[in-house]
Design a protein around this motif. Structure first.
Motif, PDB file in Angstrom:
ATOM      1  N   HIS A   1       5.346  12.957  15.045  1.00  0.00           N
ATOM      2  CA  HIS A   1       5.752  12.805  16.443  1.00  0.00           C
ATOM      3  C   HIS A   1       5.878  14.212  17.003  1.00  0.00           C
ATOM      4  O   HIS A   1       6.315  15.118  16.289  1.00  0.00           O
ATOM      5  N   PRO A   2       5.556  14.419  18.288  1.00  0.00           N
ATOM      6  CA  PRO A   2       5.739  15.753  18.867  1.00  0.00           C
ATOM      7  C   PRO A   2       7.227  16.132  18.796  1.00  0.00           C
ATOM      8  O   PRO A   2       8.104  15.278  18.841  1.00  0.00           O
ATOM      9  N   ARG A   3       7.446  17.424  18.680  1.00  0.00           N
ATOM     10  CA  ARG A   3       8.807  17.920  18.526  1.00  0.00           C
ATOM     11  C   ARG A   3       9.748  17.409  19.612  1.00  0.00           C
ATOM     12  O   ARG A   3      10.905  17.095  19.349  1.00  0.00           O
ATOM     13  N   SER A   4       9.211  17.287  20.822  1.00  0.00           N
ATOM     14  CA  SER A   4      10.062  16.850  21.935  1.00  0.00           C
ATOM     15  C   SER A   4      10.557  15.414  21.754  1.00  0.00           C
ATOM     16  O   SER A   4      11.562  15.015  22.339  1.00  0.00           O
ATOM     17  N   LYS A   5       9.846  14.621  20.945  1.00  0.00           N
ATOM     18  CA  LYS A   5      10.270  13.235  20.697  1.00  0.00           C
ATOM     19  C   LYS A   5      11.233  13.140  19.513  1.00  0.00           C
ATOM     20  O   LYS A   5      11.894  12.130  19.319  1.00  0.00           O
ATOM     21  N   LYS A   6      11.260  14.194  18.681  1.00  0.00           N
ATOM     22  CA  LYS A   6      12.146  14.188  17.506  1.00  0.00           C
ATOM     23  C   LYS A   6      13.474  14.874  17.814  1.00  0.00           C
ATOM     24  O   LYS A   6      14.534  14.413  17.400  1.00  0.00           O
ATOM     25  N   GLU A   7      13.392  15.996  18.505  1.00  0.00           N
ATOM     26  CA  GLU A   7      14.611  16.755  18.792  1.00  0.00           C
ATOM     27  C   GLU A   7      15.118  16.313  20.153  1.00  0.00           C
ATOM     28  O   GLU A   7      15.086  17.064  21.123  1.00  0.00           O
ATOM     29  N   ALA A   8      15.535  15.052  20.205  1.00  0.00           N
ATOM     30  CA  ALA A   8      15.868  14.437  21.490  1.00  0.00           C
ATOM     31  C   ALA A   8      16.834  13.286  21.271  1.00  0.00           C
ATOM     32  O   ALA A   8      16.850  12.692  20.204  1.00  0.00           O
ATOM     33  N   PRO A   9      17.604  12.967  22.317  1.00  0.00           N
ATOM     34  CA  PRO A   9      18.361  11.716  22.239  1.00  0.00           C
ATOM     35  C   PRO A   9      17.334  10.594  22.166  1.00  0.00           C
ATOM     36  O   PRO A   9      16.317  10.661  22.861  1.00  0.00           O
ATOM     37  N   GLY A  10      17.563   9.612  21.323  1.00  0.00           N
ATOM     38  CA  GLY A  10      16.527   8.586  21.136  1.00  0.00           C
ATOM     39  C   GLY A  10      15.404   9.134  20.287  1.00  0.00           C
ATOM     40  O   GLY A  10      14.228   8.907  20.564  1.00  0.00           O
ATOM     41  N   CYS A  11      15.776   9.884  19.259  1.00  0.00           N
ATOM     42  CA  CYS A  11      14.814  10.483  18.319  1.00  0.00           C
ATOM     43  C   CYS A  11      13.863   9.433  17.744  1.00  0.00           C
ATOM     44  O   CYS A  11      14.301   8.390  17.252  1.00  0.00           O
ATOM     45  N   ALA A  12      12.542   9.723  17.807  1.00  0.00           N
ATOM     46  CA  ALA A  12      11.543   8.797  17.244  1.00  0.00           C
ATOM     47  C   ALA A  12      11.640   8.792  15.722  1.00  0.00           C
ATOM     48  O   ALA A  12      11.960   9.812  15.104  1.00  0.00           O
ATOM     49  N   ALA A  13      11.326   7.639  15.121  1.00  0.00           N
ATOM     50  CA  ALA A  13      11.392   7.502  13.662  1.00  0.00           C
ATOM     51  C   ALA A  13      10.085   7.954  13.026  1.00  0.00           C
ATOM     52  O   ALA A  13       9.010   7.553  13.465  1.00  0.00           O
ATOM     53  N   GLY A  14      10.184   8.767  11.978  1.00  0.00           N
ATOM     54  CA  GLY A  14       8.993   9.184  11.246  1.00  0.00           C
ATOM     55  C   GLY A  14       9.180  10.578  10.678  1.00  0.00           C
ATOM     56  O   GLY A  14       9.712  11.446  11.359  1.00  0.00           O
ATOM     57  N   VAL A  15       8.765  10.758   9.428  1.00  0.00           N
ATOM     58  CA  VAL A  15       8.810  12.075   8.782  1.00  0.00           C
ATOM     59  C   VAL A  15       7.374  12.537   8.586  1.00  0.00           C
ATOM     60  O   VAL A  15       6.540  11.766   8.093  1.00  0.00           O
ATOM     61  N   PHE A  16       7.091  13.770   8.955  1.00  0.00           N
ATOM     62  CA  PHE A  16       5.727  14.291   8.852  1.00  0.00           C
ATOM     63  C   PHE A  16       5.579  15.043   7.527  1.00  0.00           C
ATOM     64  O   PHE A  16       6.119  16.148   7.371  1.00  0.00           O
ATOM     65  N   THR A  17       4.856  14.428   6.583  1.00  0.00           N
ATOM     66  CA  THR A  17       4.792  15.011   5.237  1.00  0.00           C
ATOM     67  C   THR A  17       3.381  15.343   4.759  1.00  0.00           C
ATOM     68  O   THR A  17       3.235  15.959   3.698  1.00  0.00           O
ATOM     69  N   ALA A  18       2.366  14.924   5.514  1.00  0.00           N
ATOM     70  CA  ALA A  18       0.993  15.056   4.995  1.00  0.00           C
ATOM     71  C   ALA A  18       0.678  16.448   4.445  1.00  0.00           C
ATOM     72  O   ALA A  18       0.170  16.563   3.328  1.00  0.00           O
ATOM     73  N   PRO A  19       0.997  17.532   5.176  1.00  0.00           N
ATOM     74  CA  PRO A  19       0.550  18.848   4.671  1.00  0.00           C
ATOM     75  C   PRO A  19       1.383  19.407   3.524  1.00  0.00           C
ATOM     76  O   PRO A  19       1.011  20.429   2.950  1.00  0.00           O
ATOM     77  N   VAL A  20       2.472  18.750   3.183  1.00  0.00           N
ATOM     78  CA  VAL A  20       3.301  19.242   2.065  1.00  0.00           C
ATOM     79  C   VAL A  20       3.317  18.256   0.900  1.00  0.00           C
ATOM     80  O   VAL A  20       3.890  18.532  -0.160  1.00  0.00           O
ATOM     81  N   ALA A  21       2.667  17.107   1.083  1.00  0.00           N
ATOM     82  CA  ALA A  21       2.861  16.002   0.140  1.00  0.00           C
ATOM     83  C   ALA A  21       2.472  16.354  -1.293  1.00  0.00           C
ATOM     84  O   ALA A  21       3.268  16.159  -2.220  1.00  0.00           O
TER      85      ALA A  21
ATOM     86  N   VAL B   1       4.181  19.732  15.674  1.00  0.00           N
ATOM     87  CA  VAL B   1       4.870  18.805  14.778  1.00  0.00           C
ATOM     88  C   VAL B   1       5.572  19.565  13.661  1.00  0.00           C
ATOM     89  O   VAL B   1       4.983  20.446  13.032  1.00  0.00           O
ATOM     90  N   VAL B   2       6.817  19.208  13.430  1.00  0.00           N
ATOM     91  CA  VAL B   2       7.623  19.875  12.407  1.00  0.00           C
ATOM     92  C   VAL B   2       7.513  19.085  11.101  1.00  0.00           C
ATOM     93  O   VAL B   2       7.842  17.899  11.071  1.00  0.00           O
ATOM     94  N   PRO B   3       7.045  19.743  10.025  1.00  0.00           N
ATOM     95  CA  PRO B   3       6.887  19.009   8.768  1.00  0.00           C
ATOM     96  C   PRO B   3       8.188  18.948   7.977  1.00  0.00           C
ATOM     97  O   PRO B   3       9.125  19.708   8.249  1.00  0.00           O
ATOM     98  N   MET B   4       8.238  18.052   7.003  1.00  0.00           N
ATOM     99  CA  MET B   4       9.333  18.076   6.046  1.00  0.00           C
ATOM    100  C   MET B   4       9.291  19.431   5.331  1.00  0.00           C
ATOM    101  O   MET B   4       8.213  19.975   5.118  1.00  0.00           O
ATOM    102  N   PHE B   5      10.418  19.956   4.981  1.00  0.00           N
ATOM    103  CA  PHE B   5      10.568  21.263   4.301  1.00  0.00           C
ATOM    104  C   PHE B   5      10.178  22.444   5.199  1.00  0.00           C
ATOM    105  O   PHE B   5       9.908  23.536   4.697  1.00  0.00           O
ATOM    106  N   ALA B   6      10.151  22.253   6.517  1.00  0.00           N
ATOM    107  CA  ALA B   6       9.782  23.348   7.429  1.00  0.00           C
ATOM    108  C   ALA B   6      10.624  24.582   7.145  1.00  0.00           C
ATOM    109  O   ALA B   6      11.855  24.494   7.048  1.00  0.00           O
ATOM    110  N   GLY B   7       9.953  25.717   6.988  1.00  0.00           N
ATOM    111  CA  GLY B   7      10.658  26.986   6.785  1.00  0.00           C
ATOM    112  C   GLY B   7      11.255  27.134   5.394  1.00  0.00           C
ATOM    113  O   GLY B   7      11.871  28.155   5.096  1.00  0.00           O
ATOM    114  N   GLN B   8      11.061  26.127   4.531  1.00  0.00           N
ATOM    115  CA  GLN B   8      11.602  26.225   3.167  1.00  0.00           C
ATOM    116  C   GLN B   8      10.490  26.570   2.183  1.00  0.00           C
ATOM    117  O   GLN B   8       9.317  26.584   2.524  1.00  0.00           O
TER     118      GLN B   8
END
Ligand code: NCD
Ligand code: ZN
Length: 335
Positions: free
Chosen positions: A244-264, A318-325
């Motif tokens: 989901h675009p960052r604006s839909k995740k870092e928002a009231p009414g955050c969209a459901a979904g974890v973006f993991t494809a590039p770290v899987a 899009v912010v992935p799981m483990f971003a910046g880690q």
């Protein structure tokens, strides 16, 4: 340390369309030999023409000739035998969503009386089309999957020749049910192997870990780890990577979904190695799915090495799981 995976598969993937597809498709296509592509677009994929057009868009966007998008249709109880026979060769499975239970599922099923679903499910069973299920009721959020288990059991009993995939299971109840019926199989995500609800909401709220089904308790995670780490033949990897675009995740009414494809693959290698079962990863991430679905993906060798992988903060918007880690494994080369 090095490890090579042969033709890894992601059997539950959201690729979206438009600009998002252009951003995310190459990331999966680079490291995976194929993926089961979810049909919950707006509007959902419900016809042969839509399947063919969407597949074409994915192939265009993926920039890798050795990536097979295995297509799905969005389940409708209106699908009859003739329709299914006609569409059969263009899809690998049909995905059933309860109405309104997750992102873009408002056109899903709102009547789980098996009599209402039977004509379509019997036709699928006869034609050998697997049914993938988002197994949640609309009950209390932590109980939704466990409450859905009796529906899985009724489906498994009434349609013994229908291959039923319990998508992204998150509970010990689901694991137990899976083991009781020959025609039940399941996908397990990366994030549900890693996190519990504590990681989502136990401290500061982590919107990028918020997804459906929501991560559960430590004992549930343990049950998932047990069957994934032994690469039980009934389970396979399905990332449920859901950008989901960052604006839909870092928002009231955050969209459901974890973006993991590039770290899987890197994160799977890390957690399987930590558990001392790296040798079982091949089955979990490819061989089991090949058997369950009867597919032979393109040949692709993915070489992983144990070396630090600094996960980018963002891929496009899009912010992935483990971003910046830092992960302890990374994909070194794809042959
Ligand atoms: C998915 C999505 O965003 O499409 N979201 C999610 O939280 N997993 C839909 C789904 O698989 O439930
Ligand atoms: Zn999904």
């Amino acid at each position: 340390m090095e490890f090579t995976l042969h033709s890894p598969l992601d059997m539950h993937l959201h690729l979206r369309d438009g600009a998002m597809l252009e951003t995310v498709a190459p990331l999966s296509a680079k490291e995976f030999a194929g993926a089961l592509v979810m049909p919950n677009l707006v509007p959902p994929i419900t016809s042969k023409e839509m399947v063919k057009e969407y597949k074409e868009q994915i192939l265009q966007a993926s920039q890798d000739g050795r990536f097979t998008p295995y297509m799905t249709l969005f389940f409708k109880s209106e699908y009859d035998y003739d329709f299914l026979q006609d569409v059969k060769d263009t899809i690998l499975a049909i995905k059933l969503y309860p109405a309104g239970i997750t992102t873009n599922s408002s056109d899903g099923v709102d009547n789980f009386s098996l009599d209402a679903l039977a004509p379509t499910l019997e036709a699928m069973s006869e034609l050998g089309i697997p049914l993938c299920v988002h197994g949640e009721t609309n009950g209390f959020v932590m109980d939704r999957e466990a409450e859905f288990v009796p529906i899985y059991e009724r489906l498994a009993k009434r349609f013994p020749n229908l291959t039923i995939i319990m998508e992204h299971i998150t509970t010990k109840e689901a694991v137990e049910a899976l083991m009781c019926y020959e025609n039940l199989y399941a996908t397990i995500t990366l994030h549900h192997l890693y996190i519990t609800l504590d990681d989502v909401a136990g401290g500061l709220l982590q919107p990028h870990l918020f997804c459906k089904p929501i991560a559960k308790r430590p004992e549930d995670r343990m049950a998932l780890r047990k069957v994934a780490f032994m690469a039980h033949e009934k389970v396979m990897f399905g990332s449920d990577s859901a950008p989901h675009p960052r604006s839909k995740k870092e928002a009231p009414g955050c969209a459901a979904g974890v973006f993991t494809a590039p770290v899987a693959l890197a994160a799977l290698a890390q957690i399987f190695e930590e558990a001392g079962v790296l040798e079982n990863l091949q089955k979990f991430v490819s061989d089991n799915a090949q058997k369950i679905y009867g597919i032979t993906p393109p040949k692709k060798e993915v070489r992983l090495i144990k070396a630090p992988f600094e996960v980018p903060e963002k891929f496009g918007d899009v912010v992935p799981m483990f971003a910046g880690q830092k992960l302890s494994w990374r994909v070194e080369r794809v042959l």
